[in-house]
Design a protein around this motif. Structure first.
Motif, mmCIF file in Angstrom:
data_model
loop_
_atom_site.group_PDB
_atom_site.id
_atom_site.type_symbol
_atom_site.label_atom_id
_atom_site.label_comp_id
_atom_site.label_asym_id
_atom_site.label_seq_id
_atom_site.Cartn_x
_atom_site.Cartn_y
_atom_site.Cartn_z
ATOM 1 N N ARG A 425 0.850 -1.190 0.000
ATOM 2 C CA ARG A 425 0.000 0.000 0.000
ATOM 3 C C ARG A 425 0.885 1.238 0.000
ATOM 4 N NH1 ARG A 425 -4.828 -1.055 4.395
ATOM 5 N NH2 ARG A 425 -5.461 -3.076 3.558
ATOM 6 N N ALA A 426 0.398 2.264 -0.692
ATOM 7 C CA ALA A 426 1.115 3.540 -0.682
ATOM 8 C C ALA A 426 0.454 4.409 0.376
ATOM 9 C CB ALA A 426 1.036 4.194 -2.045
ATOM 10 N N ILE A 427 0.942 4.317 1.607
ATOM 11 C CA ILE A 427 0.323 5.083 2.685
ATOM 12 C C ILE A 427 0.700 6.553 2.514
ATOM 13 C CG2 ILE A 427 0.199 5.376 5.197
ATOM 14 C CD1 ILE A 427 -0.909 2.704 4.123
ATOM 15 N N PRO A 428 -0.315 7.416 2.378
ATOM 16 C CA PRO A 428 0.033 8.826 2.212
ATOM 17 C C PRO A 428 0.544 9.405 3.532
ATOM 18 C CG PRO A 428 -2.298 8.445 1.738
ATOM 19 C CD PRO A 428 -1.766 7.210 2.370
ATOM 20 N N ILE A 429 1.644 10.089 3.462
ATOM 21 C CA ILE A 429 2.132 10.847 4.603
ATOM 22 C C ILE A 429 1.670 12.292 4.427
ATOM 23 C CG2 ILE A 429 4.204 11.658 5.824
ATOM 24 C CD1 ILE A 429 3.602 8.605 6.054
ATOM 25 N N ARG A 430 1.707 12.740 3.173
ATOM 26 C CA ARG A 430 1.111 14.024 2.832
ATOM 27 C C ARG A 430 0.369 13.827 1.514
ATOM 28 N NH1 ARG A 430 5.369 18.493 2.813
ATOM 29 N NH2 ARG A 430 5.782 17.909 0.680
ATOM 30 N N ARG A 431 -0.933 14.033 1.543
ATOM 31 C CA ARG A 431 -1.752 13.813 0.356
ATOM 32 C C ARG A 431 -2.102 15.178 -0.218
ATOM 33 N NH1 ARG A 431 -7.006 13.680 -1.036
ATOM 34 N NH2 ARG A 431 -7.723 12.094 -2.488
#
Ligand code: ZN
Ligand code: ZN
Ligand code: FE
Length: 827
Positions: A425-431
């Motif tokens: 998964r590409a966990i957003p840290i800043r979206r």
């Protein structure tokens, strides 16, 4: 430019939810003529969807029409290959379309005449209405007037075809830094108002030349209705240090500045960057000093994927993320051979963050500049990213040696997005740029809710129907500039989405500027804001609601909310919480035992104080605690001890973030931090460098005194982590490596989380566990928790599209407010 994205890579970030089409189950003869009406919802307007439908229908010899309507794109098709059309409608859709739902309805074939004649009609002028086969395929004028549910696409990285053109000496756009097409280019950040047409974008003052205009009006051209369409004759131009320059000369000059170690303010797609040669230690140090950013990691831009591979470990998943249309900064492990570079760029982190060029200007520049550039937001410390030339001159003048700008205005600034790959998964840290304002499907119907977010990593959220739009990253709401940016961003997004909230959701913290601004903006100190009702939502409940909405679930679950700071219903600083909750309500089922937060904010900025508080609590002896903490001067230690003793500005806290801070300092991590999470970042890096998973330390837990378990499930477990702190200290004193201690500490937190959840589950709490909060930006902790929960036979849900940190909290606030109004709580 082979690294530019291709159509197929759309699936990486994917449609946010896919609902199966309805109908179409009956079997018609394979070679029979069929007629279908199809409605497509999602981001399907302004992304080249109608021309795509037109081309597809024509290539399959189908008659019919396509039209933008309030409910989405409506298509009618008729012919022998209708089924093939239905299949390819979703698989071959334009790369930046986001299909949320497809509805199909089978109709009686028209009584009309012969099969369609050869090819598409020369001119797609819309007929009165399509009646029968044999009239070709038509793009009908948009259903106007009515209040459509508008959708503005996010900004998109340059596509492969535009990349090839930019390099082709025979092409009229060769070397042009602002080339774009229906599949790529700026969108959200240049849109001033609706509908999304050129006059309503910052491209309005560029009048298209004959060649561009021809492309723009030709439905078979890949620039059909590409609103920012431009070329060297008619489009935006480059400016070097304020003077207009030819594209090639401007790019060459900027590349030369960068090679000379200068700092260049570069106007991009969605804001200014500060760029310098990442391999030039002096340039990097100068940038740090001038930007007043001592340790926070810098984002990098590498020339191409080969160059990224030289610096970091790039798996297949990372590669797809880097090359996706969203083109985020991807956090990856640096290669040993580049340890020096990594140490300079991200001194306290386990990762370095790298992105690929995403505008034609970036591609042209990085082809000639040093191959790895620092590309950090053009701002000072924590102010919002600059987006106007005037602002940039004022605020970046003292940082940058040179400016490379252009005359295409940026209407709304947007920072680069940052993602962390964890287990596929590409966990957003800043979206932010590339993702915003694409909607997120939440899986339930909601009234119109505006959620104003929290304080740090701020975003806000507009929820209506089954979709939520989360704003771009606003920043830390701690200064006038950021507040002003928040104000404008709310107005911008509200007007683009024609959004009128009936509910305004906010944090419970009485002093958050987000709440205050919402109150000011919507008037009235009482329960109503501008006709909208207000709903206060507890911080950690909002975190868990955000991960529920992110997974299209409603609970009930055990929510594990581990983060730095959140205002609790008892006035304490919460942050190590187990909430039995659903979308509407929560009960605090367990938490870390309270410990004083000496000096409040001061303990956050100076983790050494927090460490001292923990050591005092663990050993109950001033001298022992002092001896274990050389980082703290005797005088300061006395001050802290006195604060705690007299309960002066030392609110009780159950924060997991502060526990990470404290352990980090005990193991030799930074005594002061320049950004929240820095100490935890350092600790994760130490733990991750230890080659094996270690057994957890001891910890305790007990029922809260005086509070019997509630009906149905337990409540009031207090977690005692001090045994772990004592064991860790004794190991360090015996000379065990700190990396091992860091690894054992991570295992301890994971084991504790799973044990508490299992205990609560045994008392009747749900068997599903939802993980959220800023601590889950820690990939190691997340993975260890997932493993530990699995060992306990508990099911875990965790983030997908929304940041676990406070950048995701606005979605949870909106979800809770909506649920309280419309859904019955199940807890
Ligand atoms: Zn393109
Ligand atoms: Zn032109
Ligand atoms: Fe938080």
């Amino acid at each position: 430019m082979s690294e530019a994205h291709t159509r197929k890579q759309r699936a990486v970030v994917g449609p946010l939810c896919e609902l199966p089409g309805e109908g179409g189950q009956d079997d018609a003869g394979a070679d029979g003529i069929e007629r279908w009406r199809v409605t497509v919802e999602g981001v399907v307007q302004g992304v080249g969807f109608r021309p795509f439908v037109y081309r597809l229908a024509n290539s399959l010899g189908l008659g019919g029409w396509v039209q933008n309507t309030p409910g989405g794109v409506v298509i009618e098709i008729e012919g022998e290959r209708a089924r093939e059309f239905l299949a390819r409608l979703e698989t071959d859709a334009p790369p930046i379309a986001r299909i949320l739902r497809v509805r199909r309805q089978k109709l009686e074939p028209s009584a009309g005449g012969q099969t369609d004649s050869d090819g598409p009609p020369a001119c797609p002028s819309p007929p009165e209405g399509w009646r029968a086969r044999g009239q070709g395929f038509h793009i009908l004028a948009s259903g106007t007037a009515e209040a459509t549910r508008p959708s503005i696409p996010p900004d998109v990285a340059m596509c492969r075809l535009c990349g090839l053109e930019a390099l082709d000496p025979k092409d009229r756009r060769c070397g042009y830094p602002f080339t774009n097409c229906t599949d790529c280019g700026p969108r959200f950040t240049i849109t001033k108002s609706l509908p999304y047409d050129r006059p309503n974008t910052t491209m309005s003052h560029f009048i298209m030349c004959a060649a561009c205009s021809k492309e723009y009006h030709d439905p078979l051209n890949r620039r059909f209705h590409a609103q920012p369409n431009a070329c060297p004759i008619c489009g935006p131009r480059l400016f070097a240090d304020g003077e207009p320059v030819e594209a090639a000369a401007g790019v060459a000059l900027a590349a030369q500045w960068l090679r000379q170690g200068k700092i260049v303010a570069l106007k991009g797609l969605a804001g200014f960057h500060l760029a310098c040669d990442a391999r030039n230690p002096q340039a990097v140090e100068t940038l740090r000093a001038r930007k007043r950013r001592s340790l926070k990691p810098f984002g990098l831009m590498a020339r191409d994927i080969e160059e990224v591979r030289r610096v970091a470990f790039v798996g297949e998943f990372e590669e797809r993320l880097l090359q996706s249309p969203e083109a985020p900064i991807v956090l990856m492990k640096p290669r040993d051979s580049n340890r020096e570079l990594a140490a300079r760029i991200a001194p306290t982190s386990r990762y370095i963050g790298i992105m690929l060029p995403y505008t034609p200007l970036h591609h042209l520049l990085t082809a000639r500049s040093p191959s790895v550039l620092i590309m950090t937001s053009g701002n000072l410390a924590e102010e919002p990213i600059c987006h106007t030339d005037e602002e940039a001159r004022q605020r970046l003048g003292a940082i940058a040696d040179h400016f490379l700008t252009h005359d295409r205005p940026i209407h709304m600034a947007c920072d680069d997005s940052v993602v962390l790959p964890v287990r596929g998964r590409a966990i957003p840290i800043r979206r932010s740029r590339g993702y915003v304002p694409a909607p997120i499907g939440v899986g339930f119907r909601a009234p119109a809710v505006l959620a104003v977010g929290a304080q740090l990593n701020h975003t806000f959220c507009l929820l209506e129907g089954e979709q939520a739009v989360i704003s771009q990253h606003v920043g830390d709401l701690e200064n006038a500039e950021t507040l002003d940016y928040f104000d404008r961003a709310v107005d911008h997004l509200r007007s683009l989405l024609r959004f009128e909230p009936s509910l305004v959701a906010h944090d419970l913290h009485p002093d958050y500027l987000s709440t205050r601004l919402a109150r000011r903006k919507f008037g009235g100190p009482a329960l109503r804001m501008d006709g909208a009702e207000r709903e206060g939502v507890q911080h950690h409940h909002a975190h868990i609601a955000s991960v529920l909405a992110d997974n299209q679930e409603r609970g009930p679950v055990i929510g594990v909310a581990f983060d730095g700071t959140g205002y609790g219903t008892d006035g304490a600083v919460w942050g190590g919480e187990f909430l039995v909750c659903d979308m509407a309500e929560f009960r605090r089922a367990a938490h870390l035992a309270y410990i004083p937060l000496p000096g409040g904010e001061a303990a956050i900025k100076r983790p050494a104080r927090m460490a001292f508080a923990y050591l005092l609590e663990a050993f109950e002896d001033f001298e022992t605690a002092r001896a274990l903490l050389p980082a703290l001067e005797a005088k300061e230690a006395e001050v802290v001890a006195r604060q705690i003793e007299r309960k002066l500005n030392s609110p009780p806290t159950s924060s997991m973030g502060r526990l990470f801070d404290a352990v980090s300092v005990v193991l030799g991590g930074p005594a002061n931090v320049t950004y929240e999470g820095e100490a935890a970042c350092w600790l994760e890096a130490q733990a991750a460098s230890w080659p094996s998973v270690e057994a957890p330390y001891a910890f305790g837990f007990q029922w809260e005194p005086g509070e019997p378990p509630g009906p149905g499930f337990a409540q009031g477990l207090i977690v005692d982590i001090l045994p772990a702190v004592r064991e860790l200290v004794s190991e360090i004193l015996r000379g065990f490596p700190r990396e091992r201690a860091a690894a054992r500490f991570h295992s301890t937190v994971a084991e504790m989380a799973a044990t508490i959840c299992a205990t609560l589950h045994n008392e009747g709490a749900p068997g599903k566990v939802a993980l959220s909060g800023g601590c889950f930006q820690n990939a190691l902790l997340t993975e260890l928790c997932l493993d530990a929960l699995e060992r306990q036979g508990l099911q875990a849900i965790w983030h997908r599209h929304v940041p676990p940190n406070d950048g995701g909290i606005s979605l949870g606030q909106a979800g809770v407010a909506a649920a309280r109004r419309h859904l019955k709580s199940q807890i």
